[in-house]
Design a protein around this motif. Sequence first.
Motif, PDB file in Angstrom:
ATOM      1  N   THR A  43      -2.842   6.670  -2.473  1.00 36.42           N
ATOM      2  CA  THR A  43      -1.263   6.746  -2.829  1.00 36.42           C
ATOM      3  C   THR A  43      -0.579   7.292  -1.626  1.00 36.42           C
ATOM      4  N   GLY A  44      -1.165   8.276  -1.194  1.00 29.84           N
ATOM      5  CA  GLY A  44      -0.600   9.266   0.106  1.00 29.84           C
ATOM      6  C   GLY A  44      -0.543   8.387   1.466  1.00 29.84           C
ATOM      7  N   THR A  58       5.066   2.110  -6.635  1.00 28.80           N
ATOM      8  CA  THR A  58       5.376   3.525  -6.802  1.00 28.80           C
ATOM      9  C   THR A  58       5.685   3.997  -5.362  1.00 28.80           C
ATOM     10  N   VAL A  59       4.923   3.635  -4.508  1.00 26.59           N
ATOM     11  CA  VAL A  59       5.231   4.186  -2.722  1.00 26.59           C
ATOM     12  C   VAL A  59       6.440   3.459  -2.343  1.00 26.59           C
ATOM     13  N   LEU A 105       2.256  -4.423   4.683  1.00 27.77           N
ATOM     14  CA  LEU A 105       1.416  -3.236   4.322  1.00 27.77           C
ATOM     15  C   LEU A 105       0.386  -3.878   3.470  1.00 27.77           C
ATOM     16  N   GLU A 106      -1.025  -4.081   3.912  1.00 27.15           N
ATOM     17  CA  GLU A 106      -2.229  -4.342   3.046  1.00 27.15           C
ATOM     18  C   GLU A 106      -2.611  -3.156   2.020  1.00 27.15           C
ATOM     19  N   ASP A 107      -2.792  -3.498   0.741  1.00 25.66           N
ATOM     20  CA  ASP A 107      -3.352  -2.405  -0.121  1.00 25.66           C
ATOM     21  C   ASP A 107      -4.753  -2.919  -0.255  1.00 25.66           C
ATOM     22  N   ALA A 108      -5.562  -2.409   0.320  1.00 27.36           N
ATOM     23  CA  ALA A 108      -7.049  -2.719   0.391  1.00 27.36           C
ATOM     24  C   ALA A 108      -8.020  -1.771  -0.342  1.00 27.36           C
ATOM     25  N   ALA A 109      -7.354  -0.938  -1.245  1.00 25.21           N
ATOM     26  CA  ALA A 109      -7.627   0.064  -1.728  1.00 25.21           C
ATOM     27  C   ALA A 109      -9.226  -0.303  -2.367  1.00 25.21           C
TER      28      ALA A 109
END
Length: 179
Positions: free
Chosen positions: A56-57, A86-87, A150-154
């Motif tokens: 998240t950060g 959320t971000v 922005l890739e969210d590859a979490a």
Amino acid sequence: MILTAGPSITKKEIDYVNDAVSHGWNSNWNSYIVRLEDAFKEKFNMKHALLTSSCTGGMHMGIRSLGVGAGDEVIVPELTWVATATVVNYVGATPVFVDVDKDTWTIDLKSAEKAITSKTKAIMPVHLYGHPANMTEVMKFAKRHKLLVLEDAAPAIGAKCNDQLVATFGDVAVYSFQG
């Protein structure tokens, strides 16, 4: 209860923890951090890698670095972890939810096409549960609409799209070790 993942802790990890506790003081406080950042840069052929305390950060810093802010809209898939949207809110922008593909559970670009407005500044594909979004098509879509990516590859360290590691396509990408 079915959990998404459990820890994999071997003697190697225990040895690293013991070493960090025994020697990670004063000038050595960040040695493991630097080693991991350097390993990520090498493995994923990235110019920069920065460890944070949470995905998240990392996504918050990533979206800020792209200049997304109040009045902007960001396309996000409706099936994701809460932090993805959320971000977007954190920086004063509006998340615009779009459908996911029924076979891949990743962002559906036909749905995203319908969501484009003059305020759309970015798109955040999520590589869900190790299943990569079709980043070749996402990048074409982004280029056509002049969007930041922005890739969210979490949950997808090591996943590939067309033999290219996820998180190496977009403007900013974030991985996570959770789950």
